[in-house]
Design an enzyme around this catalytic site. Structure first.
Site, PDB file in Angstrom:
ATOM      1  N   LEU A  30      -4.179  -1.619   6.051  1.00  0.00           N
ATOM      2  CA  LEU A  30      -4.183  -0.384   6.848  1.00  0.00           C
ATOM      3  C   LEU A  30      -3.875  -0.631   8.320  1.00  0.00           C
ATOM      4  CD1 LEU A  30      -7.347   1.315   5.285  1.00  0.00           C
ATOM      5  CD2 LEU A  30      -4.947   1.561   4.606  1.00  0.00           C
ATOM      6  N   GLY A  33      -1.326   4.110  11.549  1.00  0.00           N
ATOM      7  CA  GLY A  33      -0.660   5.206  10.838  1.00  0.00           C
ATOM      8  C   GLY A  33      -1.552   5.732   9.729  1.00  0.00           C
ATOM      9  N   HIS A  34      -2.090   4.820   8.916  1.00  0.00           N
ATOM     10  CA  HIS A  34      -3.001   5.237   7.840  1.00  0.00           C
ATOM     11  C   HIS A  34      -4.250   5.927   8.433  1.00  0.00           C
ATOM     12  CE1 HIS A  34      -1.051   1.602   5.845  1.00  0.00           C
ATOM     13  NE2 HIS A  34      -0.804   2.561   4.973  1.00  0.00           N
ATOM     14  N   LYS A 146       6.292   9.526   7.743  1.00  0.00           N
ATOM     15  CA  LYS A 146       7.034   8.249   7.756  1.00  0.00           C
ATOM     16  C   LYS A 146       7.857   8.120   6.470  1.00  0.00           C
ATOM     17  CE  LYS A 146       7.659   3.636   8.137  1.00  0.00           C
ATOM     18  NZ  LYS A 146       7.305   3.034   6.903  1.00  0.00           N
ATOM     19  N   ASP A 147       7.220   8.458   5.334  1.00  0.00           N
ATOM     20  CA  ASP A 147       7.918   8.433   4.038  1.00  0.00           C
ATOM     21  C   ASP A 147       8.324   9.867   3.742  1.00  0.00           C
ATOM     22  OD1 ASP A 147       7.163   5.517   2.875  1.00  0.00           O
ATOM     23  OD2 ASP A 147       5.525   6.328   4.041  1.00  0.00           O
ATOM     24  N   SER A 183       2.977  -1.400   6.871  1.00  0.00           N
ATOM     25  CA  SER A 183       2.314  -2.632   6.394  1.00  0.00           C
ATOM     26  C   SER A 183       3.343  -3.752   6.284  1.00  0.00           C
ATOM     27  CB  SER A 183       1.669  -2.387   5.035  1.00  0.00           C
ATOM     28  OG  SER A 183       0.841  -1.247   5.075  1.00  0.00           O
TER      29      SER A 183
HETATM   30  P1  AMP Z   1       1.382   3.125   2.093  1.00  0.00           P
HETATM   31  O1  AMP Z   1       0.079   2.407   2.204  1.00  0.00           O
HETATM   32  O2  AMP Z   1       2.499   2.448   2.813  1.00  0.00           O
HETATM   33  O3  AMP Z   1       1.710   3.530   0.685  1.00  0.00           O
HETATM   34  O4  AMP Z   1       1.212   4.486   2.882  1.00  0.00           O
HETATM   35  C1  AMP Z   1       0.150   5.358   2.612  1.00  0.00           C
HETATM   36  C2  AMP Z   1       0.346   6.620   3.410  1.00  0.00           C
HETATM   37  O5  AMP Z   1       0.388   6.312   4.795  1.00  0.00           O
HETATM   38  C3  AMP Z   1       1.666   7.332   3.086  1.00  0.00           C
HETATM   39  O6  AMP Z   1       1.422   8.738   3.044  1.00  0.00           O
HETATM   40  C4  AMP Z   1       2.536   6.971   4.258  1.00  0.00           C
HETATM   41  O7  AMP Z   1       3.539   7.925   4.539  1.00  0.00           O
HETATM   42  C5  AMP Z   1       1.530   6.904   5.381  1.00  0.00           C
HETATM   43  N1  AMP Z   1       2.011   6.103   6.503  1.00  0.00           N
HETATM   44  C6  AMP Z   1       2.475   4.829   6.454  1.00  0.00           C
HETATM   45  N2  AMP Z   1       2.894   4.433   7.675  1.00  0.00           N
HETATM   46  C7  AMP Z   1       2.703   5.489   8.506  1.00  0.00           C
HETATM   47  C8  AMP Z   1       2.946   5.732   9.892  1.00  0.00           C
HETATM   48  N3  AMP Z   1       3.472   4.791  10.696  1.00  0.00           N
HETATM   49  N4  AMP Z   1       2.613   6.928  10.416  1.00  0.00           N
HETATM   50  C9  AMP Z   1       2.082   7.902   9.616  1.00  0.00           C
HETATM   51  N5  AMP Z   1       1.824   7.745   8.299  1.00  0.00           N
HETATM   52  C10 AMP Z   1       2.133   6.565   7.752  1.00  0.00           C
END
Ligand code: AMP
Length: 251
Positions: A30, A33-34, A146-147, A183
């Site tokens: 984490l 962003g998370h 972001k996604d 990440s």
């Molecule tokens: P992940 O752990 O990469 O699967 O991401 C989990 C959630 O965190 C997803 O909804 C991503 O879009 C969000 N996320 C990842 N990086 C960021 C960021 N830099 N800013 C905002 N949300 C993010």
């Protein structure tokens, strides 16, 4: 903060909750962003549940499932520091008791962009998110812009299948030089990090996609999977060594 490691433990805990629930699915490792999604979740509902699970079905065999960064101890410290109510850390056996197939089909939002380069990806994402929603039964779920395509795919899935969870998009968190936190940024060397920081700058500098593409390659980006306009955004996926970066900005 309660930590639960199975759906049955989660069910027992949920029986004692009152009011609404918001949910933030993550793959751990984490960063801010998370944590911004968790803060958004806390504002949206009475109870906040965060999941940590590196989902095998969204990785192709040649991708980084095994090497994906995992650090449960640090993740839990971060979630505790912002008063998360429940952290759900399920096992694959518990989430996929019937095997890895998905019963949810992706629609129009999954067309092109990521799908062209990672054809397995959104099937894996809808598979895991639908299973997590069945386990958590949240009123709200928070996903990062972001996604951006993923956010559209999830919104489409809950509408198509009438899932009863409201999807909330949350803005991209960036470092001081504008690099979107990820990440996977941990994979970057110092030199690559400097090049990665050009990505968002180039997206803001020009209005022509062909110019952006040239500037990115000139800046040292190795390969561009796509740079396209959709949903009033410019969306990009690009490679730096073995690291794939994605980003997007409003047009
Ligand atoms: P992940 O752990 O990469 O699967 O991401 C989990 C959630 O965190 C997803 O909804 C991503 O879009 C969000 N996320 C990842 N990086 C960021 C960021 N830099 N800013 C905002 N949300 C993010």
């Amino acid at each position: 903060m309660n930590i639960v490691r199975s759906r049955s433990e989660l069910n027992s805990l949920k029986k004692n909750l009152s009011g609404t629930t918001s949910f933030v699915p993550t793959m751990g490792s984490l960063h801010s962003g998370h944590l911004s999604l968790v803060k958004c979740a806390k504002k949206a509902a009475n109870n906040t549940i965060v999941s940590i699970y590196v989902n095998p079905t969204q990785f192709a065999p040649n991708e980084d499932f095994d090497s994906y960064p995992r650090d449960e101890k640090k993740d839990l410290e971060k979630l505790k520091s912002i008063d998360t109510d429940i952290v759900f850390i399920p096992s694959t056996a518990d989430l996929y008791p019937d095997g890895l197939d998905s019963s949810y089909k992706t629609g129009e939002s999954a067309r092109g962009l990521e799908t062209k380069f990672r054809p397995h990806f959104f099937n894996g994402v809808t598979n895991i998110v639908s299973r997590l929603f069945e386990a958590v039964k949240p009123n709200y779920a928070i996903f990062g812009e972001k996604d951006f395509q993923q956010l559209q795919v999830i919104k489409e899935m809950v509408t198509t299948y009438n899932m009863g969870t409201e999807i909330i998009g949350s803005p991209i968190i960036r470092d001081t030089q504008g690099l979107a936190l990820s990440s996977r940024n941990q994979y970057l060397s110092e030199e690559e990090l400097e090049i990665a920081r050009q990505l968002n700058k180039v997206l803001r500098q020009d209005i022509l996609l062909a110019n952006m593409k040239k500037k990115l390659l000139d800046a040292g980006i190795h390969k561009i999977d796509y740079i396209e306009k959709r949903w009033d955004r410019i969306l990009v996926a690009a490679w730096l060594g073995k690291t794939r970066l994605i980003d997007n900005i409003p047009t």
